[in-house]
Design a protein around this motif. Structure first.
Motif, PDB file in Angstrom:
ATOM      1  N   LYS B 119     -56.022 -88.022  71.286  1.00 42.96           N
ATOM      2  CA  LYS B 119     -56.614 -88.295  70.335  1.00 42.96           C
ATOM      3  C   LYS B 119     -58.324 -88.328  70.369  1.00 42.96           C
ATOM      4  N   ASP B 120     -58.338 -87.833  71.334  1.00 42.71           N
ATOM      5  CA  ASP B 120     -60.244 -87.383  72.060  1.00 42.71           C
ATOM      6  C   ASP B 120     -60.612 -86.043  72.440  1.00 42.71           C
ATOM      7  N   PHE B 121     -58.927 -85.612  72.835  1.00 37.90           N
ATOM      8  CA  PHE B 121     -60.164 -84.084  73.733  1.00 37.90           C
ATOM      9  C   PHE B 121     -58.637 -83.170  73.046  1.00 37.90           C
ATOM     10  N   GLU B 122     -59.333 -81.745  73.325  1.00 42.15           N
ATOM     11  CA  GLU B 122     -59.469 -81.042  72.440  1.00 42.15           C
ATOM     12  C   GLU B 122     -57.712 -79.624  73.204  1.00 42.15           C
ATOM     13  N   TYR B 123     -58.497 -79.640  74.743  1.00 39.47           N
ATOM     14  CA  TYR B 123     -57.592 -79.310  75.572  1.00 39.47           C
ATOM     15  C   TYR B 123     -57.261 -79.889  77.008  1.00 39.47           C
ATOM     16  N   ILE B 124     -56.066 -80.291  76.687  1.00 38.11           N
ATOM     17  CA  ILE B 124     -55.176 -81.179  78.206  1.00 38.11           C
ATOM     18  C   ILE B 124     -54.365 -80.620  79.726  1.00 38.11           C
ATOM     19  N   ILE B 125     -55.541 -79.834  80.142  1.00 39.16           N
ATOM     20  CA  ILE B 125     -54.262 -79.452  81.471  1.00 39.16           C
ATOM     21  C   ILE B 125     -54.252 -80.390  82.286  1.00 39.16           C
ATOM     22  N   CYS B 126     -53.133 -79.674  82.683  1.00 41.82           N
ATOM     23  CA  CYS B 126     -51.795 -80.327  83.629  1.00 41.82           C
ATOM     24  C   CYS B 126     -51.829 -79.646  84.712  1.00 41.82           C
ATOM     25  N   ASP B 127     -52.874 -79.991  85.996  1.00 42.57           N
ATOM     26  CA  ASP B 127     -52.427 -79.524  87.447  1.00 42.57           C
ATOM     27  C   ASP B 127     -51.028 -80.294  88.239  1.00 42.57           C
ATOM     28  N   SER B 128     -50.747 -79.239  87.706  1.00 43.40           N
ATOM     29  CA  SER B 128     -48.997 -79.500  88.596  1.00 43.40           C
ATOM     30  C   SER B 128     -48.774 -79.241  90.365  1.00 43.40           C
ATOM     31  N   PRO B 129     -48.205 -80.683  90.389  1.00 45.60           N
ATOM     32  CA  PRO B 129     -47.315 -80.239  91.443  1.00 45.60           C
ATOM     33  C   PRO B 129     -47.098 -79.332  92.044  1.00 45.60           C
ATOM     34  N   ALA B 130     -46.983 -78.697  93.409  1.00 42.86           N
ATOM     35  CA  ALA B 130     -45.936 -77.860  93.572  1.00 42.86           C
ATOM     36  C   ALA B 130     -44.123 -78.600  94.186  1.00 42.86           C
ATOM     37  N   GLY B 131     -43.417 -77.381  93.351  1.00 40.66           N
ATOM     38  CA  GLY B 131     -41.940 -77.756  93.430  1.00 40.66           C
ATOM     39  C   GLY B 131     -41.304 -77.502  91.931  1.00 40.66           C
ATOM     40  N   ILE B 132     -39.960 -77.895  92.385  1.00 39.48           N
ATOM     41  CA  ILE B 132     -39.630 -77.662  90.747  1.00 39.48           C
ATOM     42  C   ILE B 132     -38.796 -79.479  90.838  1.00 39.48           C
ATOM     43  N   GLU B 133     -38.953 -80.418  91.615  1.00 37.94           N
ATOM     44  CA  GLU B 133     -38.566 -81.593  90.922  1.00 37.94           C
ATOM     45  C   GLU B 133     -39.388 -82.579  90.000  1.00 37.94           C
TER      46      GLU B 133
END
Lengths: 85, 277
Positions: B119-133
């Motif tokens: 609602k408030d942001f144009e871009y949301i960056i998700c910094d992923s952890p390592a792995g595929i879990e």
């Protein structure tokens, strides 16, 4: 790179090209397995067990592959039987 | 965004890799900062619950009070947990919890937080952890775009291909049969000198194998360690090749054309070459 490196032979393929070749093979192999159903490994094991009741084969003698085309799926089963003595 | 029902313009971008230590957090911090510098309101979320580090890279570790898991569990509001960046306008950080594990993240919980942020942001960056879990899957589940951070090295390239498979099959967009996640390759720790000697995979080698569009190439640079030592995103170091290469990548992400640079070997003087310097 120092002065002595200039005298080394350059005939062997570069390690980067070895890396690329190895990656292309393993990535292609893993991609082909990506779309296989989860039951495939277990089914493969059970098929091997059935064949083994009659013929002595190893796990690596059975290749199983599922190919999906537009309108059908083909299950390919390849069994290498030992030579008859 | 691919959240439920309501149409917002927020774009969710996951920064992911499979393999650890390739530069996900460095890249999240740099790219998030770069987008905010262009005047877009941006939040970077640290999904690495239990091993939070984005706060250190962004230099806000002493300002963390509440975190992502507190917001999911309704122990804090979003505005209490969001940290406003001191250097860059329009930039916020949502830190990960340090005391929980990845099981604290649930699809519903993550969705709720993302919907509120959208609602408030144009871009949301998700910094992923390592792995595929689970942690990595949570970080990419709602994404509209993915930046796949890859080093020119065999295990990193293979893991990147794995994560591409997961993006294509286990994301919400894939499950809903929607348009697939936009994929971008970001090649980091690139060493043009070693590529020239045939000791390192080249940009085109990695492009050939992964077959996704190239967003940028970040040269190996002392500036990256210096920036993380100081808690400053490297993109703010405009004297460094790495900083400039990240800015180019952000420009491309915004749809601008930028030629690749810093891919050539820097010429050394004759004496230096002779001495192997």
């Amino acid at each position: 790179m120092g002065i002595f490196d200039y005298f080394k032979s350059k005939s062997a393929p570069s390690s980067a090209s070895v890396a690329k070749d190895r990656l292309q093979i393993i990535v292609a192999h893993e991609r082909s397995k990506r779309h296989q159903p989860d039951y495939l490994p277990q089914m493969q094991q059970e098929i091997i067990d059935v064949i083994r009741k009659y013929v002595n084969i190893g796990n690596e003698d059975v290749q199983i592959q599922l190919d999906n085309t537009d309108d059908c799926s083909i299950l390919e089963l390849n069994v290498t039987l030992p030579e008859q003595n | 965004m691919s959240l439920s029902g309501d149409t917002t313009l927020a774009k969710i971008i996951v920064v992911t890799s499979g393999k650890g230590g390739v530069g996900k957090t460095t890249s999240s911090a740099a790219i998030g900062t770069g987008i905010a510098l262009k005047g877009h309101k941006t939040v970077i979320i640290d999904f690495d619950v239990g091993l939070r580090n984005l706060d250190l890279i962004m230099g806000c570790e002493r300002r963390v009070v509440y975190d992502f898991v507190n917001v999911i569990n309704k122990e804090a509001t979003l505005s209490q947990a969001l940290i406003k960046d001191k250097r860059t306008k329009d930039l916020f950080i949502l830190p990960a919890s340090q005391t929980r594990d990845k099981d604290a993240l649930t699809i519903e919980g993550v969705q709720g937080v993302l919907e509120e942020l959208a609602k408030d942001f144009e871009y949301i960056i998700c910094d992923s952890p390592a792995g595929i879990e689970k942690g990595a899957q949570m970080a990419l589940y709602f994404a509209d775009a993915a930046i796949v951070v890859t080093n020119p090295e065999v295990s990193s390239v293979r893991d990147s291909d794995r994560i591409l498979g997961i993006l294509q099959s286990k994301s919400k967009r894939a499950e809903d049969g929607k348009e697939p996640i936009e994929e971008h390759l970001l090649l980091t720790r690139y060493h043009p000198g070693r590529v020239a000697l045939g000791e390192m995979l080249s940009v085109s080698d990695v492009e050939d194998i992964l077959a996704i569009p190239l967003l940028g190439v970040i040269p190996e640079s002392e500036a990256v360690l210096k920036a993380s030592n100081q808690g400053t995103p490297v993109i703010l170091d405009t004297d460094s090749e790495a900083g400039l290469a990240y800015m180019d990548a952000v420009d491309r992400l915004m749809g601008e054309e930028r030629p690749l640079r810093f891919l050539e070997v820097q010429k050394k003087g004759f004496i230096k070459r002779l001495l192997g310097g």
